[in-house]
Enzyme design. Structure first.
Site, PDB file in Angstrom:
ATOM      1  N   ASP A 108      23.159  83.216-139.050  1.00 56.67           N
ATOM      2  CA  ASP A 108      22.154  83.183-137.992  1.00 56.67           C
ATOM      3  C   ASP A 108      22.543  84.229-136.952  1.00 56.67           C
ATOM      4  O   ASP A 108      23.712  84.609-136.847  1.00 56.67           O
ATOM      5  CB  ASP A 108      22.105  81.782-137.374  1.00 56.67           C
ATOM      6  CG  ASP A 108      21.129  81.699-136.226  1.00 56.67           C
ATOM      7  OD1 ASP A 108      20.059  82.331-136.322  1.00 56.67           O
ATOM      8  OD2 ASP A 108      21.447  81.022-135.233  1.00 56.67           O
ATOM      9  N   ASP A 154      21.085  84.685-133.170  1.00 48.83           N
ATOM     10  CA  ASP A 154      21.220  84.235-131.777  1.00 48.83           C
ATOM     11  C   ASP A 154      22.109  83.001-131.675  1.00 48.83           C
ATOM     12  O   ASP A 154      21.980  82.047-132.466  1.00 48.83           O
ATOM     13  CB  ASP A 154      19.836  83.913-131.191  1.00 48.83           C
ATOM     14  CG  ASP A 154      19.055  85.184-130.898  1.00 48.83           C
ATOM     15  OD1 ASP A 154      19.691  86.244-130.790  1.00 48.83           O
ATOM     16  OD2 ASP A 154      17.814  85.117-130.810  1.00 48.83           O
ATOM     17  N   ASP A 162      24.175  77.788-135.803  1.00 47.55           N
ATOM     18  CA  ASP A 162      24.342  76.795-134.732  1.00 47.55           C
ATOM     19  C   ASP A 162      23.179  75.826-134.651  1.00 47.55           C
ATOM     20  O   ASP A 162      23.254  74.828-133.934  1.00 47.55           O
ATOM     21  CB  ASP A 162      24.470  77.508-133.382  1.00 47.55           C
ATOM     22  CG  ASP A 162      23.161  78.128-132.938  1.00 47.55           C
ATOM     23  OD1 ASP A 162      22.691  77.813-131.835  1.00 47.55           O
ATOM     24  OD2 ASP A 162      22.598  78.931-133.708  1.00 47.55           O
TER      25      ASP A 162
END
Length: 591
Positions: free
Chosen positions: A327, A329, A555
């Site tokens: 991922d 961001d 996250d």
């Protein structure tokens, strides 16, 4: 010294020590006129009386190591009253010439030979299939033979079953050396026996195919490897023209190197101990270095690579093992939490400063996307992958193409907006769309290692200053992530894949401005804005196959659920310690 042993009291022993045939047994117990000191029938070449005298005078011949013929040879007969240990309690005398043993020994109900001298194959050769250089298997059986006087011990024809040379030697020759190691061009041989004379490395001839313990090695002369290997089981430089004995020193040349076939680059080893030549074959594509990949890519046009692949996949012979799906961001970069101030509140930073840095980076991202990556034209025609519309590209040269006057922006802003898939229809319009994505790809590949050259001198300084301030505020978050990314990128069997919910063009601008272009080729970047991350995972699995191991690093809940659905391991990143632990696991090759 012999007289001291021979005059020891034995009530059933008669004879003199000078008798060539050794001590004689009492006729009341055995009809044999003589027997050898060691109780064996060993046929050797006859020696003169002067040789016997000189041999008997040598004091160093008084001992003969019991380990010379293995643990089971010359074992005393427990039921025999005239066993050699009773006649000679401590020593044996192999230098005394034996006479043929009496044939009446069978009257005692025992065989004439000991267990070690049987004709049975109790000590058969031990094949060792893992030896690549033709080391004879019988060499290991003679490793324990040792004499202290340099006395040659020839082998009797009646002992073919004991320490034999294998099936290739039907009848061992008297005086033949017990072993000869053929080790890459040199043989440790002896002239007539075990350690006789000067032991040295002699250049003996190698074994031919009829003398090997292993009659056939698999030949590699068939198929596509014919230019690299000989058709015969043994290379020509391993063979000799004459059928020589394994221990006979050869006077003619042993090493006959054959010329390599035309078109094959080979380099012969100049070391005289090497009998083979090393052929340098081309490496597989997955193992090639970065310079080789760049050189191979530079001449791609000359090889006629015209068709474009919408979904590039690794080559068939790829040894790719692991795919790391990242991922963007809040995993690799800190961007959204800067704009909201959540990062500053969590780690005790100044929220207004955090928001200011986030806004400055956001402005720089969209400025780069609009100015150089056609984001104004492509915002409503977003794609998941950079090559999704490449099939509509006719390969036209774009060096003189004017994107501002081709009519594409007017068509894109009309009432008929792009469909959800990014495709609107019309061959001409689709071709212009493909031109723009091709140009974006060229810009990305050109400036991914030199973003400052794309921005210009003035913006370059502002960009470097902004990067440094963000790194200071986030405690080098990006640096920790780049360490793990670079370690994965350095492996030839691993690859980094980026899946982000940002649109493709702004995502490319983020990757460039955060210095991630070196670890993420543009073909490995996917936008999940329209189809979601789970669908992106399915595309990645379709691209790389199910034999590789996928590791998802992120996250959020979306990537975690997608990883769980496809049974992929998920590594959650929520703090600096998670990134450090990830890098540590990669260093230890746990991942």
């Amino acid at each position: 010294m012999e007289m001291q042993d021979l005059t020891s009291p034995h009530s059933r022993l008669s004879g003199s020590s000078e008798s060539p045939s050794g001590p004689k047994l009492d006729s009341s117990h055995i009809n044999s006129t003589s027997m050898t000191p060691n109780g064996t029938e060993v046929k050797t070449e006859p020696m003169s009386s002067s040789e016997i005298a000189s041999t008997a005078a040598d004091g160093s011949l008084d001992s003969f190591s019991g380990s010379a013929l293995g643990s089971s040879s010359f074992s005393p007969r427990p039921a025999h009253p005239f066993s050699p240990p009773q006649i000679y309690p401590s020593k044996s005398y192999p230098h005394i010439l034996p006479t043929p043993s009496s044939q009446t020994m069978a009257a005692y109900g025992q065989t004439q030979f000991t267990t070690g001298m049987q004709q049975a194959t109790a000590y058969a050769t031990y094949p060792q299939p893992g030896q690549p250089y033709g080391i004879s298997s019988y060499g290991a059986l003679w490793a324990g033979i040792k004499t202290e006087s340099g006395l040659s011990q020839s082998q009797s024809p009646g002992q073919t079953g004991f320490l034999s040379y294998g099936t290739s030697f039907g009848t061992p020759q008297p005086g033949q050396a017990p072993y000869s190691y053929q080790m890459q061009g040199s043989s440790f041989t002896t002239s007539s026996g075990l350690y006789s004379g000067n032991n040295s490395l002699t250049n003996s001839s190698g074994f031919n195919s009829s003398q090997q313990d292993y009659p056939s090695y698999p030949g590699f002369g068939q198929g596509q490897y014919a230019q690299y290997y000989n058709s015969s089981p043994y290379p020509a430089h391993y063979m000799t023209s004459s059928n020589t004995s394994p221990t006979t020193p050869s006077t003619n040349a042993t090493y006959q190197l054959q010329e390599p076939p035309s078109g094959v680059t080979s380099q012969a080893v100049t070391d005289p101990t090497a009998e083979y030549s090393t052929i340098h074959s081309p490496s597989t594509p997955i193992k090639e270095t970065d310079s080789e990949r760049l050189r191979r890519g530079s001449d791609g046009k000359s090889r006629g690579r015209g068709r474009r692949n919408n979904n590039p996949s690794p080559p068939p012979d790829s040894d790719l093992e692991r795919v790391f799906i990242w991922d963007l961001d809040e995993t690799i970069i800190v961007f959204h939490s800067l704009l909201t101030g959540s990062y500053a509140n969590r780690y005790g930073r100044d929220p207004p400063t955090s928001v200011s840095l986030g806004l400055r980076m956001e402005e720089m991202i969209f400025n780069l996307a609009d100015t150089h990556l056609f984001f104004n034209d492509l915002e409503e025609c977003d794609q998941v992958h950079i090559d999704d519309v490449s099939s509509d590209d006719n390969g036209q040269d774009l060096s003189t193409y004017n994107f501002g006057t081709d009519g594409f922006p007017a068509a894109a802003t009309s009432a008929n907006l792009c469909l959800a898939t990014g495709v609107r229809g019309g061959v001409d319009w689709m071709r212009k769309l493909a031109f723009r994505y091709r140009r974006v790809k060229e810009i990305y590949n050109t400036y991914k290692n030199n973003v400052g050259g794309l921005l210009g001198p003035a913006k370059r300084e502002a960009w470097l200053q902004l990067r440094a301030e963000i790194e200071a505020l986030t405690d080098s978050w990006l640096t920790l992530a780049l360490k793990a990314l670079s370690l994965i990128h350095s492996r030839t069997n691993c690859v980094n894949i980026l899946v982000t919910t940002t649109q493709l063009i702004p995502a490319l601008a983020k990757v460039l401005l955060y210095g991630l272009g070196i670890v993420f080729p543009i073909e490995n970047i996917y936008s999940a804005t329209k189809i979601g991350k789970e669908s992106c995972f399915e595309r990645i699995i379709q691209r790389f196959g199910r034999k590789v191991v996928y590791v998802v690093i992120g996250d959020g809940v979306e990537e975690e659920q997608g990883a769980k659905k496809h049974a992929m391991p998920f590594w959650r990143v929520s703090s600096h310690s998670d990134l450090m632990a990830l890098h540590h696991a990669l260093e230890l090759e746990y991942l």
